[in-house]
Design a protein around this motif. Sequence first.
Motif, PDB file in Angstrom:
ATOM      1  N   GLY A  30       0.810  -1.219   0.000  1.00 14.36           N
ATOM      2  CA  GLY A  30       0.000   0.000   0.000  1.00 14.36           C
ATOM      3  C   GLY A  30       0.839   1.263   0.000  1.00 14.36           C
ATOM      4  N   PHE A  31       1.238   1.689   1.194  1.00 14.57           N
ATOM      5  CA  PHE A  31       2.217   2.759   1.353  1.00 14.57           C
ATOM      6  C   PHE A  31       2.943   2.517   2.667  1.00 14.57           C
ATOM      7  CE2 PHE A  31      -1.393   4.591   3.688  1.00 14.57           C
ATOM      8  CZ  PHE A  31      -0.798   5.256   4.760  1.00 14.57           C
ATOM      9  N   ILE A  32       4.039   3.204   2.858  1.00 14.16           N
ATOM     10  CA  ILE A  32       4.812   3.041   4.092  1.00 14.16           C
ATOM     11  C   ILE A  32       4.575   4.253   4.982  1.00 14.16           C
ATOM     12  CG2 ILE A  32       7.128   2.888   5.076  1.00 14.16           C
ATOM     13  CD1 ILE A  32       7.876   1.366   2.449  1.00 14.16           C
ATOM     14  N   TYR A  33       4.155   3.987   6.200  1.00 11.80           N
ATOM     15  CA  TYR A  33       3.883   5.037   7.185  1.00 11.80           C
ATOM     16  C   TYR A  33       5.203   5.298   7.921  1.00 11.80           C
ATOM     17  CZ  TYR A  33       1.138   7.490  10.814  1.00 11.80           C
ATOM     18  OH  TYR A  33       0.607   8.433  11.665  1.00 11.80           O
ATOM     19  N   VAL A  34       5.812   6.443   7.653  1.00  9.85           N
ATOM     20  CA  VAL A  34       7.077   6.813   8.285  1.00  9.85           C
ATOM     21  C   VAL A  34       6.765   7.641   9.529  1.00  9.85           C
ATOM     22  CG1 VAL A  34       9.286   8.004   8.006  1.00  9.85           C
ATOM     23  CG2 VAL A  34       8.265   6.795   6.059  1.00  9.85           C
ATOM     24  N   VAL A  35       7.090   7.106  10.695  1.00 11.63           N
ATOM     25  CA  VAL A  35       6.807   7.781  11.963  1.00 11.63           C
ATOM     26  C   VAL A  35       7.924   8.799  12.217  1.00 11.63           C
ATOM     27  CG1 VAL A  35       6.512   7.468  14.447  1.00 11.63           C
ATOM     28  CG2 VAL A  35       5.604   5.761  12.849  1.00 11.63           C
ATOM     29  N   SER A  36       7.550  10.066  12.329  1.00  7.26           N
ATOM     30  CA  SER A  36       8.548  11.137  12.361  1.00  7.26           C
ATOM     31  C   SER A  36       9.310  11.237  13.670  1.00  7.26           C
ATOM     32  CB  SER A  36       7.873  12.484  12.088  1.00  7.26           C
ATOM     33  OG  SER A  36       7.085  12.878  13.197  1.00  7.26           O
ATOM     34  N   SER A  37       8.688  10.812  14.765  1.00  7.10           N
ATOM     35  CA  SER A  37       9.260  11.070  16.080  1.00  7.10           C
ATOM     36  C   SER A  37       9.000   9.912  17.025  1.00  7.10           C
ATOM     37  CB  SER A  37       8.648  12.335  16.699  1.00  7.10           C
ATOM     38  OG  SER A  37       8.637  13.397  15.777  1.00  7.10           O
ATOM     39  N   LEU A  38       9.837   9.816  18.054  1.00  9.58           N
ATOM     40  CA  LEU A  38       9.599   8.837  19.107  1.00  9.58           C
ATOM     41  C   LEU A  38       8.416   9.274  19.949  1.00  9.58           C
ATOM     42  CD1 LEU A  38      13.294   8.251  20.255  1.00  9.58           C
ATOM     43  CD2 LEU A  38      11.893   6.705  18.886  1.00  9.58           C
ATOM     44  N   GLY A  39       7.785   8.315  20.619  1.00  8.28           N
ATOM     45  CA  GLY A  39       6.677   8.646  21.507  1.00  8.28           C
ATOM     46  C   GLY A  39       5.334   8.481  20.835  1.00  8.28           C
TER      47      GLY A  39
ATOM     48  N   ILE B 268      14.080   7.488   4.772  1.00 10.32           N
ATOM     49  CA  ILE B 268      13.384   7.321   3.495  1.00 10.32           C
ATOM     50  C   ILE B 268      14.340   6.855   2.410  1.00 10.32           C
ATOM     51  CG2 ILE B 268      12.128   8.579   1.685  1.00 10.32           C
ATOM     52  CD1 ILE B 268      10.823  10.197   3.992  1.00 10.32           C
ATOM     53  N   SER B 269      15.581   7.303   2.479  1.00  6.75           N
ATOM     54  CA  SER B 269      16.590   6.847   1.512  1.00  6.75           C
ATOM     55  C   SER B 269      16.772   5.335   1.592  1.00  6.75           C
ATOM     56  CB  SER B 269      17.917   7.560   1.780  1.00  6.75           C
ATOM     57  OG  SER B 269      18.914   7.070   0.932  1.00  6.75           O
ATOM     58  N   GLU B 270      16.786   4.811   2.810  1.00  7.19           N
ATOM     59  CA  GLU B 270      16.904   3.351   2.981  1.00  7.19           C
ATOM     60  C   GLU B 270      15.693   2.626   2.395  1.00  7.19           C
ATOM     61  OE1 GLU B 270      18.604   1.296   6.299  1.00  7.19           O
ATOM     62  OE2 GLU B 270      19.010   3.219   7.302  1.00  7.19           O
ATOM     63  N   VAL B 271      14.512   3.192   2.621  1.00  3.86           N
ATOM     64  CA  VAL B 271      13.293   2.600   2.071  1.00  3.86           C
ATOM     65  C   VAL B 271      13.369   2.562   0.547  1.00  3.86           C
ATOM     66  CG1 VAL B 271      10.808   2.941   1.754  1.00  3.86           C
ATOM     67  CG2 VAL B 271      11.826   3.277   4.019  1.00  3.86           C
ATOM     68  N   ARG B 272      13.811   3.664  -0.049  1.00  6.17           N
ATOM     69  CA  ARG B 272      13.865   3.774  -1.518  1.00  6.17           C
ATOM     70  C   ARG B 272      14.794   2.732  -2.146  1.00  6.17           C
ATOM     71  NH1 ARG B 272       9.602   7.056  -1.663  1.00  6.17           N
ATOM     72  NH2 ARG B 272       9.984   9.277  -1.428  1.00  6.17           N
ATOM     73  N   GLN B 273      15.745   2.244  -1.369  1.00  4.36           N
ATOM     74  CA  GLN B 273      16.689   1.262  -1.907  1.00  4.36           C
ATOM     75  C   GLN B 273      16.049  -0.104  -2.164  1.00  4.36           C
ATOM     76  OE1 GLN B 273      20.386   1.098   0.407  1.00  4.36           O
ATOM     77  NE2 GLN B 273      20.170   3.275   0.863  1.00  4.36           N
ATOM     78  N   VAL B 274      14.914  -0.368  -1.509  1.00 10.86           N
ATOM     79  CA  VAL B 274      14.320  -1.707  -1.633  1.00 10.86           C
ATOM     80  C   VAL B 274      12.890  -1.723  -2.167  1.00 10.86           C
ATOM     81  CG1 VAL B 274      15.797  -2.720   0.155  1.00 10.86           C
ATOM     82  CG2 VAL B 274      13.601  -1.697   0.812  1.00 10.86           C
ATOM     83  N   THR B 275      12.246  -0.553  -2.268  1.00 11.90           N
ATOM     84  CA  THR B 275      10.863  -0.544  -2.754  1.00 11.90           C
ATOM     85  C   THR B 275      10.529   0.803  -3.381  1.00 11.90           C
ATOM     86  OG1 THR B 275       8.530  -0.841  -2.150  1.00 11.90           O
ATOM     87  CG2 THR B 275       9.932   0.202  -0.516  1.00 11.90           C
ATOM     88  N   ASP B 276       9.589   0.777  -4.315  1.00  6.81           N
ATOM     89  CA  ASP B 276       9.098   2.039  -4.880  1.00  6.81           C
ATOM     90  C   ASP B 276       7.727   2.409  -4.318  1.00  6.81           C
ATOM     91  OD1 ASP B 276       7.522   0.149  -6.090  1.00  6.81           O
ATOM     92  OD2 ASP B 276       7.932   0.780  -8.151  1.00  6.81           O
ATOM     93  N   LEU B 277       7.320   1.746  -3.237  1.00  9.43           N
ATOM     94  CA  LEU B 277       6.062   2.116  -2.586  1.00  9.43           C
ATOM     95  C   LEU B 277       6.132   3.559  -2.094  1.00  9.43           C
ATOM     96  CD1 LEU B 277       4.912  -0.792  -0.233  1.00  9.43           C
ATOM     97  CD2 LEU B 277       3.885  -0.104  -2.387  1.00  9.43           C
ATOM     98  N   PRO B 278       5.033   4.285  -2.131  1.00  8.43           N
ATOM     99  CA  PRO B 278       5.032   5.651  -1.600  1.00  8.43           C
ATOM    100  C   PRO B 278       5.305   5.663  -0.096  1.00  8.43           C
ATOM    101  CG  PRO B 278       3.015   5.190  -2.841  1.00  8.43           C
ATOM    102  CD  PRO B 278       3.717   3.893  -2.674  1.00  8.43           C
ATOM    103  N   CYS B 279       5.965   6.722   0.351  1.00  2.00           N
ATOM    104  CA  CYS B 279       6.194   6.943   1.781  1.00  2.00           C
ATOM    105  C   CYS B 279       5.400   8.164   2.226  1.00  2.00           C
ATOM    106  CB  CYS B 279       7.671   7.222   2.055  1.00  2.00           C
ATOM    107  SG  CYS B 279       8.777   5.844   1.766  1.00  2.00           S
ATOM    108  N   ALA B 280       4.728   8.047   3.359  1.00  2.56           N
ATOM    109  CA  ALA B 280       4.010   9.194   3.934  1.00  2.56           C
ATOM    110  C   ALA B 280       4.483   9.378   5.369  1.00  2.56           C
ATOM    111  CB  ALA B 280       2.508   8.963   3.892  1.00  2.56           C
ATOM    112  N   ILE B 281       4.774  10.623   5.732  1.00  2.00           N
ATOM    113  CA  ILE B 281       5.281  10.927   7.072  1.00  2.00           C
ATOM    114  C   ILE B 281       4.140  11.374   7.969  1.00  2.00           C
ATOM    115  CG2 ILE B 281       6.828  12.384   8.430  1.00  2.00           C
ATOM    116  CD1 ILE B 281       8.585  12.692   5.942  1.00  2.00           C
ATOM    117  N   GLY B 282       4.080  10.787   9.172  1.00  4.06           N
ATOM    118  CA  GLY B 282       3.079  11.163  10.155  1.00  4.06           C
ATOM    119  C   GLY B 282       3.682  11.338  11.537  1.00  4.06           C
TER     120      GLY B 282
END
Length: 269
Positions: A165-174, A190-204
């Motif tokens: 689907g997409f990757i939920y990138v958690v911006s902060s601890l807690g 996100i750079s690490e994610v891009r190395q293995v998949t072209d799925l969209p990344c969304a930051i929350g």
Amino acid sequence: MSHIKQAFQNKKAFIPFITCGDPDLETSRHIILEAVKNGASLIELGIPFSDPTAEGPVIQAANIRALENGITTTAILDFVKELRKEVTIPLVFMTYANVVYSYGIDRFLKACQEAKMDGLILADVPYEEKEEFQVPCQKYGLSFISLIAPTSKDRIKMIAKEAEGFIYVVSSLGVTGERENIQTDLKSMISEVRQVTDLPCAIGFGISTPDQAKEMAKLADGVIVGSAVVKRIGQNGQKSPRVVGKYIQEMTSAIAELKEQDERSHISA
């Protein structure tokens, strides 16, 4: 192309989170319609849970309000089935494993399929235990969406490689909540994610202002905003649809402005 990917196609996605049933389902319906009208690309729908461990005080309070109003998982599934007559953008549920266990995994996912849901996020299910949910999600045509957090470190590529689907990138601890500054090295994650998949990344987590949304959209394919939306609902109750719609319009305009700047820079180059 999956329905979720369409939310990111040729644009930066804006993804609001809304707790279903806060303050009531009819108001939730109007909030969702306003979100769509004002540019939301995909919407996360929260199913209230009595012990939402990943949530800060704002979303915890929304969960309590909804549960005290008698909101149930069955009511929300029926609500979404009706909502789908008016809303065509991707919808994903965000909740906790116990909600799904209590309902029955197969029963819950079958109902999600019937309601034309596109995906599921379970905030408390770690990578090592995801198969219990991901495999049946695939059976019912739902994307089981993975979260990558600052603590994921050496596991980022492993999680991303099997994500859907997409990757939920958690911006902060807690827990969730608005933050003045986001200091995590999201670019490296996100750079690490891009190395293995072209799925969209969304930051929350922590994003609440148009400027923050614009900065996050420079790094990722989409921006997720929860607490700032839910706070406005808590403050305005049944009058919140218009307030939330105006806020979402401000956020989506900021992201669109970024895209226009990028296009102008490409032309001048």
